[in-house]
Design an enzyme around this catalytic site. Structure first.
Site, short mmCIF file in Angstrom:
data_model
loop_
_atom_site.label_atom_id
_atom_site.label_comp_id
_atom_site.label_asym_id
_atom_site.label_seq_id
_atom_site.Cartn_x
_atom_site.Cartn_y
_atom_site.Cartn_z
N LYS A 1 0.85 -1.20 0.00
CA LYS A 1 0.00 0.00 0.00
C LYS A 1 0.88 1.24 0.00
O LYS A 1 1.71 1.43 0.90
CB LYS A 1 -0.87 0.01 1.26
CG LYS A 1 -2.33 -0.29 0.99
CD LYS A 1 -3.07 -0.37 2.29
CE LYS A 1 -4.39 0.33 2.22
NZ LYS A 1 -5.12 0.20 3.49
O1 G3P Z 1 -9.46 1.22 4.55
C1 G3P Z 1 -9.36 2.51 5.08
C2 G3P Z 1 -9.97 2.56 6.40
O2 G3P Z 1 -9.25 1.81 7.33
C3 G3P Z 1 -10.30 3.90 6.91
O3 G3P Z 1 -11.50 3.78 7.54
O4 G3P Z 1 -13.40 4.45 8.93
O5 G3P Z 1 -11.06 5.10 9.57
O6 G3P Z 1 -12.17 6.15 7.63
P1 G3P Z 1 -12.06 4.94 8.47
#
Ligand code: G3P
Length: 273
Positions: free
Chosen positions: A96
């Protein structure tokens, strides 16, 4: 469409793998941080051996591991090291790389993400380009050779609400067609919601005949899952609790209670024999 779990937690991954429907795993430094904190209580397990356990149980499914460097040299060094260390175990590691590793809005290394994608791709190392918030970022990542681009739907919704000083909870539903304030449709430079971000990336890739997969990330609810699936995402990654909630509906449970209540011994005997 493939389903990934967005987690670094072995138990969560194991449980969802057991559904028989999981296609891969995404991690990021924040998700790994949670596990490092849990591992502090276990003297024997290192983070490296923990990741290896994840790779063993996922048996060759795609697993993304993220670099932490903030410039080209650091990112390619880390990408090569992660790939060398972990790819022999599962043979399906994706590195990534953030589209732009700068910590500021303006800096001199904004193209380092693209350069790192190009370098790693030239070495046949598959890249998942992360932290995508515009179709143009997705386009450039794909042109540099990324196999997957990860637009963050939930965080796009957060940003639109933050810019408009709207109080919200991260799990609050955000309409795919956007929201209005003072009769004006809010947008982030023409993107009206996280789902719209996925839709626009998909449309651009279709028109430009780009084969790179679109992985919808930062998914906070079953409805958002449904909408990014309808927008044509190739992969959706979700946290454990969102995956679990995909199966739940009040009327399903109510129907089960009714059917159980109405069960006659005759029918039970017929079915069980
Ligand atoms: O895959 C990206 C993710 O981990 C971010 O999620 O909910 O922290 O925006 P969030």
């Amino acid at each position: 469409m493939q389903i990934f779990i967005d987690s670094g937690n072995l138990e969560e991954i194991k449980e969802i793998l057991d559904y028989g429907l999981l296609d891969g795993v995404t991690t990021n430094p924040s998700l790994i941080k949670k596990e490092v904190e849990n591992l502090k209580n276990s003297a024997k397990t290192t983070l490296g051996s923990y990741i290896k356990q994840i790779l063993k149980i996922t048996k060759g499914k795609r697993v993304s591991l993220e670099v932490v460097g903030k410039n080209y040299n650091e990112m390619i060094k880390e990408g090569l090291a992660l790939y060398k260390k972990f790819n022999p175990i599962s043979k399906n590691i994706y590195i990534k790389i953030p589209i732009d590793p700068c910590l500021e809005d303006v800096c001199s290394t904004e193209a380092d993400g693209i350069k790192a994608i190009k370098f790693l791709s030239s070495k046949k190392i598959p890249v998942n380009c992360t932290l995508i918030f515009t179709p143009e970022q997705a386009f450039l990542a794909a042109k540099a050779g990324a196999k997957i681009v990860s637009p963050f739907a939930g965080r796009e919704d957060d940003y639109i609400r933050e810019m408009a000083s709207i109080n919200f909870n991260k799990k609050d539903y955000f309409p795919k067609k956007g929201i209005k304030k003072l009769n004006k449709l809010l947008s982030d430079n023409g993107i009206v919601s996280g789902v719209d971000l996925i839709t626009q990336c998909k449309t651009l890739f279709k028109i430009q005949k780009i084969t790179c997969e679109i992985l919808a990330a930062s998914i906070r609810s079953p409805r958002q899952f449904r909408e990014v699936a309808l927008a044509g995402a190739d992969i959706v990654t979700m946290p454990y609790d969102v995956i679990k909630s995909l199966l739940r509906h009040h009327k399903t449970s109510e129907g089960m209670r009714q059917f159980t209540h109405d069960l006659t011994p005759e029918y039970e005997n017929l079915v069980k024999k």
